[in-house]
Design an enzyme around this catalytic site. Sequence first.
Site, PDB file in Angstrom:
ATOM      1  N   CYS A   8       6.775 -16.278 -10.886  1.00  0.00           N
ATOM      2  CA  CYS A   8       7.333 -17.531 -11.394  1.00  0.00           C
ATOM      3  C   CYS A   8       8.748 -17.268 -11.891  1.00  0.00           C
ATOM      4  O   CYS A   8       9.033 -16.238 -12.492  1.00  0.00           O
ATOM      5  CB  CYS A   8       6.541 -18.164 -12.544  1.00  0.00           C
ATOM      6  SG  CYS A   8       4.868 -18.595 -12.110  1.00  0.00           S
ATOM      7  N   ARG A  67      10.586 -15.007  -6.791  1.00  0.00           N
ATOM      8  CA  ARG A  67       9.542 -14.747  -7.782  1.00  0.00           C
ATOM      9  C   ARG A  67       8.305 -15.609  -7.563  1.00  0.00           C
ATOM     10  O   ARG A  67       7.292 -15.446  -8.237  1.00  0.00           O
ATOM     11  CB  ARG A  67      10.074 -15.006  -9.190  1.00  0.00           C
ATOM     12  CG  ARG A  67      11.270 -14.150  -9.553  1.00  0.00           C
ATOM     13  CD  ARG A  67      11.765 -14.474 -10.940  1.00  0.00           C
ATOM     14  NE  ARG A  67      10.768 -14.155 -11.936  1.00  0.00           N
ATOM     15  CZ  ARG A  67      10.619 -12.966 -12.488  1.00  0.00           C
ATOM     16  NH1 ARG A  67      11.415 -11.981 -12.147  1.00  0.00           N
ATOM     17  NH2 ARG A  67       9.685 -12.750 -13.386  1.00  0.00           N
ATOM     18  N   TRP A  95       4.481 -19.144  -8.833  1.00  0.00           N
ATOM     19  CA  TRP A  95       3.524 -18.330  -8.087  1.00  0.00           C
ATOM     20  C   TRP A  95       2.192 -18.568  -8.788  1.00  0.00           C
ATOM     21  O   TRP A  95       2.003 -18.180  -9.939  1.00  0.00           O
ATOM     22  CB  TRP A  95       3.915 -16.850  -8.137  1.00  0.00           C
ATOM     23  CG  TRP A  95       3.048 -15.994  -7.252  1.00  0.00           C
ATOM     24  CD1 TRP A  95       3.233 -15.742  -5.930  1.00  0.00           C
ATOM     25  CD2 TRP A  95       1.878 -15.267  -7.635  1.00  0.00           C
ATOM     26  NE1 TRP A  95       2.235 -14.911  -5.465  1.00  0.00           N
ATOM     27  CE2 TRP A  95       1.395 -14.602  -6.478  1.00  0.00           C
ATOM     28  CE3 TRP A  95       1.170 -15.106  -8.832  1.00  0.00           C
ATOM     29  CZ2 TRP A  95       0.256 -13.790  -6.501  1.00  0.00           C
ATOM     30  CZ3 TRP A  95       0.038 -14.306  -8.846  1.00  0.00           C
ATOM     31  CH2 TRP A  95      -0.401 -13.660  -7.684  1.00  0.00           C
ATOM     32  N   ASN A 120       6.216 -18.513 -17.431  1.00  0.00           N
ATOM     33  CA  ASN A 120       5.955 -17.427 -16.489  1.00  0.00           C
ATOM     34  C   ASN A 120       5.018 -16.449 -17.203  1.00  0.00           C
ATOM     35  O   ASN A 120       5.389 -15.908 -18.239  1.00  0.00           O
ATOM     36  CB  ASN A 120       7.299 -16.758 -16.125  1.00  0.00           C
ATOM     37  CG  ASN A 120       7.138 -15.403 -15.457  1.00  0.00           C
ATOM     38  OD1 ASN A 120       7.998 -14.556 -15.572  1.00  0.00           O
ATOM     39  ND2 ASN A 120       6.056 -15.179 -14.761  1.00  0.00           N
ATOM     40  N   GLY A 121       3.823 -16.261 -16.657  1.00  0.00           N
ATOM     41  CA  GLY A 121       2.871 -15.342 -17.301  1.00  0.00           C
ATOM     42  C   GLY A 121       1.475 -15.929 -17.291  1.00  0.00           C
ATOM     43  O   GLY A 121       1.198 -16.884 -16.548  1.00  0.00           O
ATOM     44  N   GLU A 145       3.795   3.394   4.117  1.00  0.00           N
ATOM     45  CA  GLU A 145       4.854   2.426   3.824  1.00  0.00           C
ATOM     46  C   GLU A 145       5.149   1.542   5.056  1.00  0.00           C
ATOM     47  O   GLU A 145       5.341   0.335   4.928  1.00  0.00           O
ATOM     48  CB  GLU A 145       6.117   3.173   3.353  1.00  0.00           C
ATOM     49  CG  GLU A 145       7.345   2.322   3.094  1.00  0.00           C
ATOM     50  CD  GLU A 145       7.169   1.232   2.037  1.00  0.00           C
ATOM     51  OE1 GLU A 145       6.137   1.172   1.371  1.00  0.00           O
ATOM     52  OE2 GLU A 145       8.082   0.399   1.925  1.00  0.00           O
ATOM     53  N   LYS A 199       4.728  -2.514   5.091  1.00  0.00           N
ATOM     54  CA  LYS A 199       5.852  -3.399   5.458  1.00  0.00           C
ATOM     55  C   LYS A 199       5.417  -4.375   6.531  1.00  0.00           C
ATOM     56  O   LYS A 199       5.702  -5.559   6.462  1.00  0.00           O
ATOM     57  CB  LYS A 199       6.990  -2.554   5.999  1.00  0.00           C
ATOM     58  CG  LYS A 199       8.270  -2.271   5.391  1.00  0.00           C
ATOM     59  CD  LYS A 199       8.762  -2.607   4.066  1.00  0.00           C
ATOM     60  CE  LYS A 199       7.841  -2.896   2.947  1.00  0.00           C
ATOM     61  NZ  LYS A 199       8.144  -2.253   1.694  1.00  0.00           N
ATOM     62  N   GLU A 237       2.731  -7.057   5.204  1.00  0.00           N
ATOM     63  CA  GLU A 237       3.139  -8.058   4.213  1.00  0.00           C
ATOM     64  C   GLU A 237       4.077  -9.116   4.778  1.00  0.00           C
ATOM     65  O   GLU A 237       4.100 -10.233   4.300  1.00  0.00           O
ATOM     66  CB  GLU A 237       3.713  -7.420   2.948  1.00  0.00           C
ATOM     67  CG  GLU A 237       5.084  -6.832   3.080  1.00  0.00           C
ATOM     68  CD  GLU A 237       5.621  -6.282   1.753  1.00  0.00           C
ATOM     69  OE1 GLU A 237       5.390  -6.894   0.713  1.00  0.00           O
ATOM     70  OE2 GLU A 237       6.281  -5.227   1.799  1.00  0.00           O
ATOM     71  N   HIS A 254     -11.778  11.009  11.858  1.00  0.00           N
ATOM     72  CA  HIS A 254     -12.906  10.776  10.949  1.00  0.00           C
ATOM     73  C   HIS A 254     -13.250   9.292  10.846  1.00  0.00           C
ATOM     74  O   HIS A 254     -13.931   8.881   9.907  1.00  0.00           O
ATOM     75  CB  HIS A 254     -12.587  11.355   9.564  1.00  0.00           C
ATOM     76  CG  HIS A 254     -12.358  12.837   9.588  1.00  0.00           C
ATOM     77  ND1 HIS A 254     -13.371  13.752   9.784  1.00  0.00           N
ATOM     78  CD2 HIS A 254     -11.216  13.559   9.513  1.00  0.00           C
ATOM     79  CE1 HIS A 254     -12.870  14.968   9.792  1.00  0.00           C
ATOM     80  NE2 HIS A 254     -11.555  14.890   9.633  1.00  0.00           N
ATOM     81  N   LYS A 278       8.048 -11.369  -5.533  1.00  0.00           N
ATOM     82  CA  LYS A 278       8.778 -10.104  -5.647  1.00  0.00           C
ATOM     83  C   LYS A 278       8.348  -9.300  -6.863  1.00  0.00           C
ATOM     84  O   LYS A 278       8.186  -8.096  -6.802  1.00  0.00           O
ATOM     85  CB  LYS A 278      10.270 -10.434  -5.743  1.00  0.00           C
ATOM     86  CG  LYS A 278      11.172  -9.219  -5.837  1.00  0.00           C
ATOM     87  CD  LYS A 278      11.240  -8.510  -4.516  1.00  0.00           C
ATOM     88  CE  LYS A 278      12.097  -7.277  -4.570  1.00  0.00           C
ATOM     89  NZ  LYS A 278      11.768  -6.378  -3.441  1.00  0.00           N
TER      90      LYS A 278
HETATM   91  O1  M6R Z   1       8.850  -3.933  -8.744  1.00  0.00           O
HETATM   92  P1  M6R Z   1       7.865  -2.870  -8.353  1.00  0.00           P
HETATM   93  O2  M6R Z   1       8.496  -1.760  -7.596  1.00  0.00           O
HETATM   94  O3  M6R Z   1       7.074  -2.372  -9.538  1.00  0.00           O
HETATM   95  O4  M6R Z   1       6.860  -3.595  -7.386  1.00  0.00           O
HETATM   96  C1  M6R Z   1       5.722  -2.945  -6.905  1.00  0.00           C
HETATM   97  C2  M6R Z   1       5.114  -3.682  -5.743  1.00  0.00           C
HETATM   98  O5  M6R Z   1       4.737  -4.968  -6.122  1.00  0.00           O
HETATM   99  C3  M6R Z   1       6.081  -3.783  -4.564  1.00  0.00           C
HETATM  100  O6  M6R Z   1       6.534  -2.528  -4.169  1.00  0.00           O
HETATM  101  C4  M6R Z   1       5.400  -4.464  -3.375  1.00  0.00           C
HETATM  102  O7  M6R Z   1       4.382  -3.665  -2.872  1.00  0.00           O
HETATM  103  C5  M6R Z   1       6.426  -4.805  -2.299  1.00  0.00           C
HETATM  104  N1  M6R Z   1       6.268  -6.171  -1.886  1.00  0.00           N
HETATM  105  C6  M6R Z   1       6.331  -3.949  -1.092  1.00  0.00           C
HETATM  106  O8  M6R Z   1       7.289  -4.262  -0.147  1.00  0.00           O
END
Ligand code: M6R
Length: 611
Positions: free
Chosen positions: A2, A27, A73, A99-100, A484, A488, A491, A507, A606
């Site tokens: 948010c 956000r 959000w 926000n929260g 990673e 990527k 998501e 396995h 984010k």
């Molecule tokens: O702000 P942060 O690095 O603590 O965020 C952690 C994760 O939420 C963040 O890396 C998330 O997995 C990304 N969307 C990955 O691309």
Amino acid sequence: MCGIVGYLGSRKALPIIIKGLKRLEYRGYDSAGVAVLNGSLEIVKKKGKVSDLESAIGEKKLDASVGIGHTRWATHGEPNDRNAHPHLSSDGKLAIIHNGIIENYSAIKKELEKSGHSFKSDTDTEVLIHLIEEIKIQNKCNIEEAVRLALNEVVGAYAIVVLSEDDERTLIAARKGSPLVIGIGKDEYFVASDATPIIEYTSEVTYLNDREMAIMKDGSLTVKSLENVIKTPFIQKLELDLEDIEKGGYPHFMLKEIFEQPKSVRDAMRGRLVSASHSLVLSGIDQYLHRFTNAERMLFIGCGTSWHAGLIGEYLFEDLARIPTEVEYASEFRYRNPVIRDKDIVIAISQSGETADTLAAIELAKSKGAMIFGVCNVVGSSIARTADAGAYLHAGPEIGVASTKAFTSQVTILAMMAIYLGLKKGTISKSKYQELLFGLDTIPDKVATILGKAEEILEISKRFYQASNFLYLGRGYNFPVALEGALKLKEISYIHAEGYPAAEMKHGPIALIDEDMPVVFIATKDSSYEKIISNIQEVKARKGKVIAIVTEGDTEIKKMADFTFEIPSIADPLVPLLAVIPLQLLSYHIAILRGCNVDQPRNLAKSVTVE
Ligand code: M6R
């Protein structure tokens, strides 16, 4: 999660709020809303993005010089118009954005219902504004006192801004656990979740601390604790340029941020890697050098991509500094009963510095006596402020939801730390130290070389963008890169993807392989090269399609793989910094070809400030 914006001054509030919400849309983008105050409160809110809110506002004037706005959000209640913020008190005279999460909202709601309150939404936020209203009536107090008393009754996390019809030229903001910054202009105030909505109006800001509130009236700002103790705000200059938060000619922030990596990696090394003498200056570590060189264990804590950087940190610290290391998902760590000893050092990794789980995990570790070292990007963020020491990434704002440049900056910082401690502890030789620093110094140019061949990745993407599943396999330093790459892809393109250590394939995951399964191997010339060749053969024997990231000049894998992409040669511990770049591009291009919104993928935000 948010984004919130508030304005009080003499300009038109609405354009400032809308522009600010667009900057904060990373956000959350489930719904958006605004409230402005000009004699009476006027509210417009809408499911969807800020652009949907703009359409809903249409020709409405909403002419006022005080107002608030929110981009959501969803946590409590589905994303719809009804649950969108701002929320109103029962008499319609108070409005709030939040926000929260208010954790005890259900108990408060029951009490309020007994006193005759009824609710229009399913949100915890509406309960909070009704509580403020009820306290104001019962205590016959002013709005700021009602907000203060109400916040003493709630459990949870919040950054809020409240408007009151009876106090036309007043904004009240407060925070606990969610970020909030106040911009101070000439006779005007701005409030926002981060500084991006503020920068073109003022560079003077103050960050509220947890359990602090700010009362902004025409010409005055008062900061006090929720215990009613007046505080002197620490006013600082913003170090942020407008161009940092604009797309700069790129179609998406994600692509811009991928292409910024030669610079962001260099910025992570700036002032730390002294090229002329091939030496490192790490003041954040020097302050605690004895503690670091005597550490019995390192614990890396993070979430998502930051956790993957931590996994590379584990390999680096064990390999180079010979320190026993563990990597923990913050969300698991915080609810276990972890064994923490006083010679442990916790390294918290977070781009935003606001991730709720990571913050809670380090607070737990701190309470048990561990030293906390923060590796964050956002300056002044909660994790950075909670840590005992730390190193900033200096990567500039990362706005695309998929983390790219923050990852390479995190790994750069961790590599420098491990190399430095390796030298100090005598676990690597002076010549190894110099060789690794020389390698680090070449990374920005090598990343630029890879980016210069981005077209090749586009061609591979065209071949595979309709696949339903992907496997990513790597060994050693390239195993976290495989994780990673898979994260990527899933998501932003919504393709199911899994990362595995290549040898684990037999396995279980090998059962998935058929002619429709693309398998991405990160198969650079390192100590496990021969082994990964066997894994590639195992996939080919089952008709899987192999895309291999290989070292420049590799001829052997070229003969086996369906597609190869070459990256420059580099020492093993630094390979992730190069190998991840084609995988970022692959996910970007595949997502674009599938018509996905790469900067704002569905269901994500984010900065994950709720658990
Ligand atoms: O702000 P942060 O690095 O603590 O965020 C952690 C994760 O939420 C963040 O890396 C998330 O997995 C990304 N969307 C990955 O691309």
